[in-house]
Design an enzyme around this catalytic site. Structure first.
Site, PDB file in Angstrom:
ATOM      1  N   GLU A  40       7.443  21.976  42.480  1.00 25.15           N
ATOM      2  CA  GLU A  40       6.620  20.986  41.783  1.00 25.15           C
ATOM      3  C   GLU A  40       5.915  20.102  42.811  1.00 25.15           C
ATOM      4  OE1 GLU A  40       8.619  18.368  39.054  1.00 25.15           O
ATOM      5  OE2 GLU A  40       6.719  17.598  38.299  1.00 25.15           O
ATOM      6  N   GLY A  86      13.806  12.674  45.279  1.00 25.63           N
ATOM      7  CA  GLY A  86      15.207  12.455  44.935  1.00 25.63           C
ATOM      8  C   GLY A  86      15.897  13.733  44.511  1.00 25.63           C
ATOM      9  N   ALA A  87      15.244  14.485  43.642  1.00 28.39           N
ATOM     10  CA  ALA A  87      15.842  15.713  43.134  1.00 28.39           C
ATOM     11  C   ALA A  87      14.786  16.464  42.346  1.00 28.39           C
ATOM     12  CB  ALA A  87      17.027  15.391  42.236  1.00 28.39           C
ATOM     13  N   MET A  88      15.152  17.681  41.923  1.00 27.21           N
ATOM     14  CA  MET A  88      14.178  18.514  41.214  1.00 27.21           C
ATOM     15  C   MET A  88      14.882  19.305  40.125  1.00 27.21           C
ATOM     16  SD  MET A  88      11.114  19.486  40.854  1.00 27.21           S
ATOM     17  CE  MET A  88      10.751  20.594  39.505  1.00 27.21           C
ATOM     18  N   ASN A 128      14.583  22.107  38.490  1.00 26.25           N
ATOM     19  CA  ASN A 128      14.392  23.540  38.263  1.00 26.25           C
ATOM     20  C   ASN A 128      15.373  24.064  37.212  1.00 26.25           C
ATOM     21  OD1 ASN A 128      12.829  23.497  40.811  1.00 26.25           O
ATOM     22  ND2 ASN A 128      14.863  23.150  41.656  1.00 26.25           N
ATOM     23  N   GLU A 144      17.736  14.427  36.002  1.00 29.87           N
ATOM     24  CA  GLU A 144      17.376  15.847  36.179  1.00 29.87           C
ATOM     25  C   GLU A 144      17.960  16.685  35.056  1.00 29.87           C
ATOM     26  OE1 GLU A 144      15.091  16.097  38.236  1.00 29.87           O
ATOM     27  OE2 GLU A 144      15.473  14.226  39.322  1.00 29.87           O
ATOM     28  N   HIS A 179      15.903  16.474  31.933  1.00 30.11           N
ATOM     29  CA  HIS A 179      14.653  17.245  31.994  1.00 30.11           C
ATOM     30  C   HIS A 179      14.813  18.621  31.347  1.00 30.11           C
ATOM     31  CE1 HIS A 179      11.527  15.080  34.017  1.00 30.11           C
ATOM     32  NE2 HIS A 179      12.156  14.923  35.163  1.00 30.11           N
ATOM     33  N   GLU A 201       7.927  12.817  32.605  1.00 27.95           N
ATOM     34  CA  GLU A 201       8.557  11.830  33.494  1.00 27.95           C
ATOM     35  C   GLU A 201       8.817  10.492  32.805  1.00 27.95           C
ATOM     36  OE1 GLU A 201      10.051  12.773  35.860  1.00 27.95           O
ATOM     37  OE2 GLU A 201       9.077  14.614  36.538  1.00 27.95           O
TER      38      GLU A 201
HETATM   39  N1  B3K Z   1      10.101  16.304  38.922  1.00 29.77           N
HETATM   40  C1  B3K Z   1      10.570  15.922  40.217  1.00 29.77           C
HETATM   41  C2  B3K Z   1       9.527  15.281  41.068  1.00 29.77           C
HETATM   42  C3  B3K Z   1       8.627  16.226  41.703  1.00 29.77           C
HETATM   43  C4  B3K Z   1       7.695  15.504  42.650  1.00 29.77           C
HETATM   44  C5  B3K Z   1       6.667  16.406  43.206  1.00 29.77           C
HETATM   45  N2  B3K Z   1       5.808  15.727  44.160  1.00 29.77           N
HETATM   46  C6  B3K Z   1      11.759  15.041  40.139  1.00 29.77           C
HETATM   47  C7  B3K Z   1      11.875  14.245  38.910  1.00 29.77           C
HETATM   48  O1  B3K Z   1      11.075  13.413  38.576  1.00 29.77           O
HETATM   49  O2  B3K Z   1      12.797  14.486  38.191  1.00 29.77           O
HETATM   50 ZN    ZN Z   2      11.707  13.436  36.521  1.00 34.16          ZN
END
Ligand code: B3K
Ligand code: ZN
Length: 887
Positions: free
Chosen positions: A129, A276-278, A280, A313, A316, A335
């Site tokens: 991302e 911070g984290a992702m 996926n 996360e 999400h 977000e």
């Molecule tokens: N979705 C990711 C952030 C990605 C940032 C890319 N530049 C983490 C989050 O907001 O949960």
């Molecule tokens: Zn997020």
């Protein structure tokens, strides 16, 4: 202006078009090697209904090298396609469903941008991302192309015994013989993700990692395996993260009826990570800062951060993954909503009032300045050059405030109905803010069109309240709304729907029952630029408390006498407004002191503030964590924002020091008493009660050190040396560093000696020095760039040292401009390998236009010099250009 830097073309929401082809399935083979990794993508494409007969396939890439391309198993003639590092075009794709096979070659070790496939320590990992997948293969790398994925990973068994991707593992085993580059001793694993997802949610991790395992049984009785992967030796630091994960899973079931969907949920902690984290799908990748909690090394704030980010996360999975964004303009759809959800989770896990105060504090500190300066943009922007630069406090935090306002307007049940309908209608889709709002409208039979303007206009609304007391006991409120001025935004902005929670506070703190002229009892719903409200029979001594719980993200202009503010601080049933009243009292005194200093007069003592604080501290019915928030007065940067255009950092620092010291000396006995009372909290228990005691004790210590008395600096130094937990060590050191006290030296050395092998603690150590208020700080920071614990390639270290310095109000704003020059030089250097982090650091200059003329000139010079640097990335060029503007 030089044109050598790489500006991208602006992308506009109004130009949105779906792709002519859908990618039904994505099959990926990774033959992993440190410097040579081949990726074979086999994509199943079909034309979308309505696409032109002669539609071409036009995939994006980023720095790719094409090795081979086939369609339906046959190599493609050179004239049938064209490939550049950034683009792959297939001129005459076949009719019907067909497969495209694309082979690209990557060098993970050379990837310092930390986007795409790269190495963190000895592991391979990915970050896709927003636009990282295009650094792996040519693709429709955009969020509205959803595809199922099957991923085969081949790697050396010793180097990477653990092979992970999204979904469920369906096969694994040794590989016979040697492969073309990598020798023998290799193995493979195949993962399949049945949930169609956009490429930004793809993830791969491979390495020699330790695993901590647990399980969670969902509300419908399915058992989900939970695994956290960390570097060997860190297995013992995952308990809190695992517990937070299980609590998040349960909470989402209970609050929103959302159950986890795969058989396994994995988290991997890596030490080189841009954010911070992702989230996926099924394989969250985390900055290790938000996973590891070593009892010796983690502060109470770190525990809170781990819980919050794990929850964010995980949430999400439904708000982002199952329902994703149609395009990046809709980023707040996932977000803003997910931040709102994580805030609600934290409020349920901890003190709701303190959580709300913390959320508002960070909104005021980060989002309000952004929304009132050259980087201001709507929560849902309509144009961007570089999407990486739109992961902002506006999209995240103001986005969350907008969701919160929907909740406030509709009530808890109405909000839940809207969320249920949103999940029901859009599961499996990539959708828009309009669809999100329609779900609430349809579920509640209401109209949110006036509210929707919040998403489309930048700037913080200012709401002015005039209250008239009439002799017959009635009160008349005249409320008007307007927008703060923004240099780059003109034109009329429509009025917004603004929910203002309110109450009338009686002398004993009771809420007086009132009914407004339109039946309002606890909320005023604004929708026009100016409105009137009338309340009959309000007792003479009742005070208005408005925008309770910060129900709307606005600047409130309300005439309140200091007595009224003390009254609210002491009595309001809304704890948020009690805190807000203390902040208002402090800000009034700080601004007055600033003016006095600028005009050569003696500042006035902040007597009402001292009275309010004394009364709050003495109130045994109040939480320690709440009291700790109250004694934490506005920071220097907050004062600068409140003073506004032309602020002089020296005057603000002087005013701040005066008020801090005055409060501290006036309350010295109370503060010293509190310190002694809770000094026993100097232990390792991480529960909320002990954390609250530590918070209050350390807030008291910070103020005592601000008295400038050596005995308190000595006390802080002792605490910093002897603490058996990091919260106390850090709080004591921070108090010393912020005052520039020489007593910091020994505990800083001690901290280095004890923890130099722990990167996360070294981040704190770097920040402490970067935040020190001393003339020496800039040279210390320069020297630290060469310390063995620092690395320009590690984002956490960079943020701690360079980012920490940029938020050191006094030293960054040095009168000679050397602070600005230092920052822009470091940004220029960093930009050559990590443009995302480089651009982020420039946020330190987001309010430069409000500086007094001398510093403003120096800040501009530094920015202009950076703009002239050749080969600037599109990330940095975009921010610099917006910061400088067109004049
Ligand atoms: N979705 C990711 C952030 C990605 C940032 C890319 N530049 C983490 C989050 O907001 O949960
Ligand atoms: Zn997020």
């Amino acid at each position: 202006m030089t044109t050598q830097n790489r500006r991208k073309q602006a992308i506009r929401l109004k130009d949105y078009q779906p792709t002519p082809f859908a990618i039904e399935h994505t099959d990926l083979l990774f033959e992993l090697g440190n410097e040579v990794t081949d990726v074979t993508a086999t994509l199943t494409l079909s034309k979308r209904p309505g696409a032109a007969d002669d539609a071409i396939v036009d995939f994006v890439g980023d720095g790719l090298v094409l090795q081979a391309i086939e369609i339906n198993g046959a190599a493609l003639a050179e004239t049938a396609y064209s490939a550049t590092p950034d683009k792959l075009t297939i001129h005459h794709p076949p009719a019907g469903e067909f497969t495209v096979k694309i082979v690209t070659r990557l060098n993970p070790r050379a990837n310092k941008k930390l986007m795409g496939l790269y190495r963190s320590g000895s592991a391979y990992c990915t970050q896709c991302e927003a636009e990282g997948f295009r650094r792996i293969t040519y693709f429709y790398d955009r969020p509205d192309v959803l595809s199922t994925y099957t991923v085969r990973i081949e790697a050396d068994l010793v180097e990477a015994p653990v092979l992970l991707s999204n979904g469920n593992q369906i096969e694994s085993g040794p590989l016979a013989g040697a492969d073309k580059f990598h020798g023998s001793g290799r193995h493979y694993a195949v993962w399949h993700d049945p949930f169609p997802k956009p490429s930004y949610l793809f993830a791969l991790v491979a390495g020699d990692l330790a695993c901590v395992e647990d399980s969670f049984t969902t509300q419908s009785g399915r058992k989900v395996v939970l695994r956290i992967f960390v570097e060997h030796g860190n297995e013992g630091k995952c308990d809190y993260a695992m517990d937070a994960l299980k609590r998040s899973m349960r909470w989402d079931e209970e609050r929103f009826g959302r159950e986890y969907d795969l058989d396994i949920f994995m988290i991997v902690a890596v030490s080189d990570f841009n954010m911070g984290a992702m989230e996926n799908k099924g394989l969250n990748v985390f900055n290790d800062k938000y996973v590891l909690t070593d009892p010796e090394a983690a502060t109470d704030a770190d525990y809170y951060g781990v819980e919050r980010v794990i929850a964010h996360e995980y949430f999400h999975n439904w708000t982002g993954n199952r329902i994703t964004c149609r395009d990046w303009f809709q980023l707040c759809l996932k977000e803003g909503l997910t931040v709102y959800r994580d805030q609600e989770f934290s409020a349920d896990m901890r003190s709701a009032a303190v959580q709300r105060i913390g959320d508002v504090r960070s909104l005021l500190a980060r989002q309000f300045p952004e929304d009132q300066g050259p980087l201001a943009h709507p929560v849902r922007p309509e144009v961007y050059e570089e999407i990486d630069n739109f992961y902002t406090a506006t999209v995240y935090n103001k986005g969350a405030e907008l969701v919160r306002m929907i909740d406030t307007i509709l009530g808890r049940d109405g909000f839940r109905k809207g969320m249920d309908l949103y999940f029901e209608r859009h599961d499996g889709e990539a959708t828009t803010i309009e669809a999100f709002l329609s779900s609430f409208e349809d579920a509640n039979d209401t109209d949110l069109s006036n509210f929707s303007h919040w998403y489309h206009q930048a700037g913080t609304p200012v709401v002015k309240i005039d209250e008239m007391h009439h002799e017959d006991g009635s009160r008349r409120l005249t409320i008007s709304q307007r927008f703060s001025e923004l240099p780059h935004i003109d034109g009329e902005r429509p009025a917004l729907t603004i929910p203002l929670a309110f109450g009338y506070v009686g002398p004993n703190g009771e809420d007086v029952a009132v009914v407004g002229s339109n039946g309002e009892t606890d909320m005023l719903l604004l929708s026009d630029k100016a409105q009137g409200f009338r309340f009959d029979n309000v007792p003479q001594d009742a005070r208005l408390s408005i925008n309770r719980n910060f129900s709307a993200p606005i600047v409130l202009e309300q005439k309140q006498s200091p007595e009224d503010q003390v009254f609210i601080a002491e009595r309001d049933s809304d704890p948020f407004n009690r805190w807000q009243a203390v902040q208002n009292l402090a800000m009034t005194s700080l601004k007055a002191a600033n003016t006095a200093i600028l005009t050569g007069q003696k500042p006035q003592p902040p007597l009402p503030l001292v009275a309010a604080l004394a009364s709050l501290l003495a109130n045994d019915a109040l939480d320690n964590s709440f009291k700790a928030q109250c004694v934490q007065l506005p920071q220097l940067q907050d004062v600068a924002e409140a003073v506004g255009t032309g602020f002089n950092p020296d005057a603000i620092a002087h005013a701040h020091a005066y008020i801090d010291a005055y409060v501290a000396l006036s309350l010295e006995d109370d503060l010293a008493g509190l310190y002694q009372r809770f000094v026993k909290a100097n232990d390792t228990a991480t529960d909320a009660t002990n954390a609250a005691r530590r918070a209050l004790k350390n807030a008291a210590l910070r103020l005592l050190v601000a008295t400038d008395k050596s005995e308190y600096a000595a006390l802080a130094a002792r605490q910093a040396m002897q603490a058996d937990n990091m919260t106390d060590r850090m709080a004591a050191l921070m108090a010393l560093c912020r005052q520039g006290r020489t007593e910091r030296a020994e505990p800083l050395v001690d901290m280095y000696e004890r923890f130099d092998s722990n990167g996360l603690v070294m981040d704190k150590w770097l920040t402490l020095q970067a935040m020190t208020n001393s003339d020496e700080t800039l040279s210390t920071v320069r020297a630290l760039l060469h310390d063995p614990v620092f690395s320009m390639e590690n984002p956490n270290r960079v943020r701690s040292l360079i980012g920490g310095f940029a938020s050191n109000f006094q030293q960054f704003n040095r009168v000679d401009g050397a602070g600005y020059q230092f920052l822009t030089r470091q940004v220029g250097a960093l930009d050559t390998h990590n443009p995302q982090i480089a651009a982020r650091l420039l946020e330190g200059l987001r309010s430069w236009r409000k500086l007094e003329p001398g510093r403003q000139r120096l800040a501009r010079l530094a920015l202009e010099k950076l703009r002239e640097q050749s080969g600037l990335s599109s990330n940095v060029a975009d921010i610099v250009n917006r910061l400088i503007g067109s004049d």
